[in-house]
Design a protein around this motif. Structure first.
Motif, PDB file in Angstrom:
ATOM      1  N   ASN A  91       0.811  -1.207   0.000  1.00 39.03           N
ATOM      2  CA  ASN A  91       0.000   0.000   0.000  1.00 39.03           C
ATOM      3  C   ASN A  91       0.850   1.266   0.000  1.00 39.03           C
ATOM      4  OD1 ASN A  91      -2.912   0.689   0.065  1.00 39.03           O
ATOM      5  ND2 ASN A  91      -2.327   1.888   1.858  1.00 39.03           N
ATOM      6  N   THR A 130      -7.792   4.675  -2.525  1.00 43.38           N
ATOM      7  CA  THR A 130      -6.975   5.205  -1.432  1.00 43.38           C
ATOM      8  C   THR A 130      -5.761   5.955  -1.969  1.00 43.38           C
ATOM      9  OG1 THR A 130      -7.678   3.429   0.046  1.00 43.38           O
ATOM     10  CG2 THR A 130      -5.640   4.579   0.616  1.00 43.38           C
ATOM     11  N   MET A 134      -4.713   9.821  -1.251  1.00 40.95           N
ATOM     12  CA  MET A 134      -3.395  10.153  -0.715  1.00 40.95           C
ATOM     13  C   MET A 134      -2.703  11.206  -1.573  1.00 40.95           C
ATOM     14  SD  MET A 134      -2.200   6.281   0.269  1.00 40.95           S
ATOM     15  CE  MET A 134      -0.465   6.664   0.425  1.00 40.95           C
ATOM     16  N   TYR A 149      -3.631  12.289   8.393  1.00 39.05           N
ATOM     17  CA  TYR A 149      -4.249  11.298   7.516  1.00 39.05           C
ATOM     18  C   TYR A 149      -3.265  10.445   6.712  1.00 39.05           C
ATOM     19  CZ  TYR A 149      -8.509  13.795   8.676  1.00 39.05           C
ATOM     20  OH  TYR A 149      -9.546  14.350   9.365  1.00 39.05           O
ATOM     21  N   LYS A 152      -1.789   7.092   8.265  1.00 40.77           N
ATOM     22  CA  LYS A 152      -2.789   6.033   8.415  1.00 40.77           C
ATOM     23  C   LYS A 152      -3.184   5.458   7.042  1.00 40.77           C
ATOM     24  CE  LYS A 152      -3.485   6.600  12.938  1.00 40.77           C
ATOM     25  NZ  LYS A 152      -2.705   7.843  13.163  1.00 40.77           N
ATOM     26  N   LEU A 153      -3.310   6.343   6.047  1.00 46.76           N
ATOM     27  CA  LEU A 153      -3.654   5.876   4.704  1.00 46.76           C
ATOM     28  C   LEU A 153      -2.514   5.068   4.104  1.00 46.76           C
ATOM     29  CD1 LEU A 153      -5.361   9.140   3.394  1.00 46.76           C
ATOM     30  CD2 LEU A 153      -6.509   6.940   3.755  1.00 46.76           C
ATOM     31  N   THR A 154      -1.286   5.530   4.319  1.00 47.28           N
ATOM     32  CA  THR A 154      -0.120   4.808   3.805  1.00 47.28           C
ATOM     33  C   THR A 154      -0.005   3.441   4.451  1.00 47.28           C
ATOM     34  OG1 THR A 154       1.070   6.876   3.399  1.00 47.28           O
ATOM     35  CG2 THR A 154       2.392   4.873   3.582  1.00 47.28           C
ATOM     36  N   TRP A 158      -6.353   2.971   7.336  1.00 49.11           N
ATOM     37  CA  TRP A 158      -7.462   3.763   6.827  1.00 49.11           C
ATOM     38  C   TRP A 158      -7.445   3.687   5.306  1.00 49.11           C
ATOM     39  CZ3 TRP A 158      -7.363   9.009  10.028  1.00 49.11           C
ATOM     40  CH2 TRP A 158      -7.490   8.701  11.398  1.00 49.11           C
ATOM     41  N   THR A 159      -8.607   3.834   4.703  1.00 50.62           N
ATOM     42  CA  THR A 159      -8.705   3.880   3.242  1.00 50.62           C
ATOM     43  C   THR A 159      -9.383   5.191   2.833  1.00 50.62           C
ATOM     44  OG1 THR A 159     -10.785   2.633   3.324  1.00 50.62           O
ATOM     45  CG2 THR A 159      -8.750   1.379   2.962  1.00 50.62           C
ATOM     46  N   GLY A 160      -9.405   5.471   1.537  1.00 47.77           N
ATOM     47  CA  GLY A 160      -9.941   6.740   1.074  1.00 47.77           C
ATOM     48  C   GLY A 160     -10.885   6.596  -0.105  1.00 47.77           C
ATOM     49  N   SER A 205     -11.065  -1.762   6.531  1.00 49.99           N
ATOM     50  CA  SER A 205     -10.164  -0.847   7.234  1.00 49.99           C
ATOM     51  C   SER A 205     -10.856  -0.250   8.451  1.00 49.99           C
ATOM     52  CB  SER A 205      -9.706   0.277   6.296  1.00 49.99           C
ATOM     53  OG  SER A 205     -10.802   1.081   5.892  1.00 49.99           O
TER      54      SER A 205
END
Length: 598
Positions: A91, A130, A134, A149, A152-154, A158-160, A205
């Motif tokens: 990811n 995601t 990002m 953010y 956590k996304l990396t 968490w996802t986006g 997530s």
């Protein structure tokens, strides 16, 4: 379902021999992206996609996502596969090291995404969205937002998502009704409903970070009044973890023709707490950071599904016995010959191979441009890469998906009646591919963007930036013993490209409808010529390798044979698209709208 095997040999051909990614990585200071590292990423990525994702593809299509009182669950195995993906560091492969990423070039991430999309496109939508979120936060967010953010996304905890579309408007975002009201603490209360939100709600997530387009109370009309907001499903607490539930809910999920295991959601925002990202009323500029990344990724979906379809078709055509070859038995010890000996089956298989390998070259060249645009040695180099990206992005999105659908249709046809039956998996690839022509801006919109905004809007500058590259390459091949005929054919079409553009531009000065009338044929013409350039580049390398002597002669001979097929059988389609683009708008606009009614 076809058994997917990552085409690592063809990938390495482009990376090592045609485009020399390694020299590019060295120039941009990507010291970790050594040849050994790149090969290891390809090998391990292939293993994950072949062994973990591909087996979930058909079962995910059959099970689909489920919703119960706003809670969405993904098909069996999806959540576990995502955890394995995150644990493997995939990811954050190309993410900024400041926020926990590995900092490898963007092009490597896109190559891995090809394998992901080929093995299981529905699953790939979750990390794919995601990465878009990002990129937008990284480019336009404040430092505090990045700290809150991006790590956590990396990390993948968490996802986006990207939340643009509303029920009454698709591409025309100036019509959106979602509103964001300023609050005393500097946040905004976001209210509205968004549809077609991929990965809008799921169980993979801890949190989902929505990037939402909305309008402030005093916003100007139209697209000039759109702002972008970060609206998390759970608000970050004092420690930065997922805290209180925000006013965000999933109203329903769509029941779709394809990508059934991707949760496509109706998302409702009820005075949800949001945070402005970038400048007020400049949200569309921020969103384009996501959309340009997404459009290349969507274009690659045509390649991804085409590759899997080809692999299934070539195996079936080699095994399936039907009739005898017209020139006499080719398998006299068997009851009939394998269908791969029949010319019409060869036509379909070679069309699939030519589009897949040509589209892969286009995608990898464009991925390399993304690297250069971000990390070019000079401002001039970065600007040149940005201009080429602007020009090629709508071609990538539209041409690669149009031809990807053709390829998957051919793959189903090779199977005959069996291709229409679900258990073989070929019809799923057609269904999954169909959406790629629609989302991230329909192909008709991409065609308008290419001709109207990119080419005519730049007074031809963006077109000339690419046609000059093609012209110089054709000049260099003008005396090549084996390739000069192809070079002359391409040079003629390249020159014709400019003349066609000028003709449409002159007509559009009198009647703007001429742009819309010509745009789709113009884009397809552009795509065929663009792929011809990349096929000629691949052929040049193949000729060099064969002349020097190689243990892999069959691979390079196949390249030359497929190049010949492309120039003789597919490139002539430009004549039809030229005629269509030159036909004008009269025949399209003559019939009054009310006469379409029954």
């Amino acid at each position: 379902m076809p058994e997917y095997k990552a085409p690592q040999r063809d990938m390495r051909f482009l990376i090592d021999e045609v485009f020399d990614f390694h020299a590019g990585y060295a120039a941009m200071g990507a010291s970790d992206a050594t040849p050994d590292m790149v090969n290891a990423i390809l090998a391990e990525g292939a293993k994950f996609c072949e062994q973990v994702l591909a087996p979930l593809n058909r079962s995910g299509d059959e099970e689909e996502c489920q919703i119960n009182e706003g809670v969405v669950t993904t098909p069996k195995g999806f959540k576990e596969a995502f955890a394995q993906y995150v644990e493997g560091g995939w990811n954050g492969l190309s993410a900024d090291p400041l926020y926990g990423g590995q900092g490898l070039p963007s092009s490597l991430g896109l190559i891995v995404s090809e394998m992901v999309g080929s093995s299981n496109l529905s699953w790939g939508m979750y990390p794919g969205l995601t990465h878009g979120a990002m990129s937008a936060i990284h480019a336009h967010g404040s430092e505090a937002q990045k700290q809150s953010y991006l790590s956590k996304l990396t990390e993948g905890r968490w996802t986006g998502t990207m939340c643009l579309t509303e029920a009454h408007c698709g591409t025309d975002l100036g019509l959106i009704k979602s509103r964001a009201v300023p609050q005393a603490d500097g946040s905004y209360a976001v209210t509205g409903s968004k549809i077609f939100i991929s990965a809008g709600e799921h169980d993979m997530s801890e949190n989902i970070v929505h990037l939402v387009l909305a309008k402030l109370p005093d916003a100007p009309a139209g697209t000039r009044g759109i702002s972008l907001f970060i609206v998390p499903k759970f608000l970050p607490d004092a420690q930065g973890e997922a805290g209180a539930r925000n006013g965000v809910s999933c109203g329903s999920i769509e029941h779709k023709m394809g990508i059934k295991a991707s949760a496509t959601c109706v998302m409702n925002f009820d005075s949800a707490t949001g945070y402005l990202i970038g400048e007020a009323n400049k949200g569309l500029n921020c969103m384009f950071t996501m959309m340009n990344h997404a459009r290349l990724g969507t274009g690659m979906q045509g390649l991804c599904l085409g590759e899997t379809s080809f692999q299934g078709a070539i195996k079936y055509a080699s095994d399936r016995l039907q009739m005898r070859a017209l020139t006499g038995p080719k398998a006299p010890d068997k009851a009939a010959d394998p269908i791969i000996v029949h010319p019409d089956v060869r036509r379909m298989l070679l069309t699939m191979k030519a589009f897949n390998e040509g589209n892969r070259a286009l995608a990898y060249f464009t991925a390399q441009l993304i690297d250069q645009a971000h990390s070019g040695e000079s401002a001039e180099q970065r600007e040149e890469a940005e201009n080429l990206l602007a020009f090629l992005t709508p071609i990538c999105k539209a041409f690669m998906t149009e031809t990807g659908l053709e390829v998957t249709n051919h793959g189903m046809q090779v199977f005959g009646g069996h291709g229409f039956i679900r258990e073989w998996g070929m019809e799923q690839l057609v269904r999954d591919c169909r959406i790629a022509l629609i989302y991230e801006g329909t192909n008709g919109i991409q065609a308008l963007d290419l001709l109207g905004r990119k080419v005519l809007g730049s007074q031809g500058k963006l077109l000339r930036g690419f046609t000059k590259i093609v012209h110089k390459f054709c000049e260099a091949q003008a005396e090549h013993p084996q390739l000069k005929g192809y070079a002359a054919q391409l040079a003629t079409l390249n020159q014709q490209w400019g003349a066609l553009t000028q003709k449409i531009g002159m007509a559009a000065m009198k009647n703007p409808d001429e742009v819309g009338a010509a745009s789709m044929d113009y884009l397809m013409y552009s795509g065929y010529v663009t792929l011809a350039y990349f096929w000629l580049r691949m052929a040049e390398v193949a000729e060099q390798k064969l002349a020097a002597g190689t243990d892999d002669a069959a691979f390079y001979q196949a390249k030359l044979a497929t190049c010949e097929f492309y120039f003789k059988r597919l490139l002539p389609r430009t004549a039809t698209h030229l005629a269509g683009a030159e036909a004008g708008s009269d025949s399209l606009m003559k019939l009054p709208a009310e006469h379409f009614a029954l």
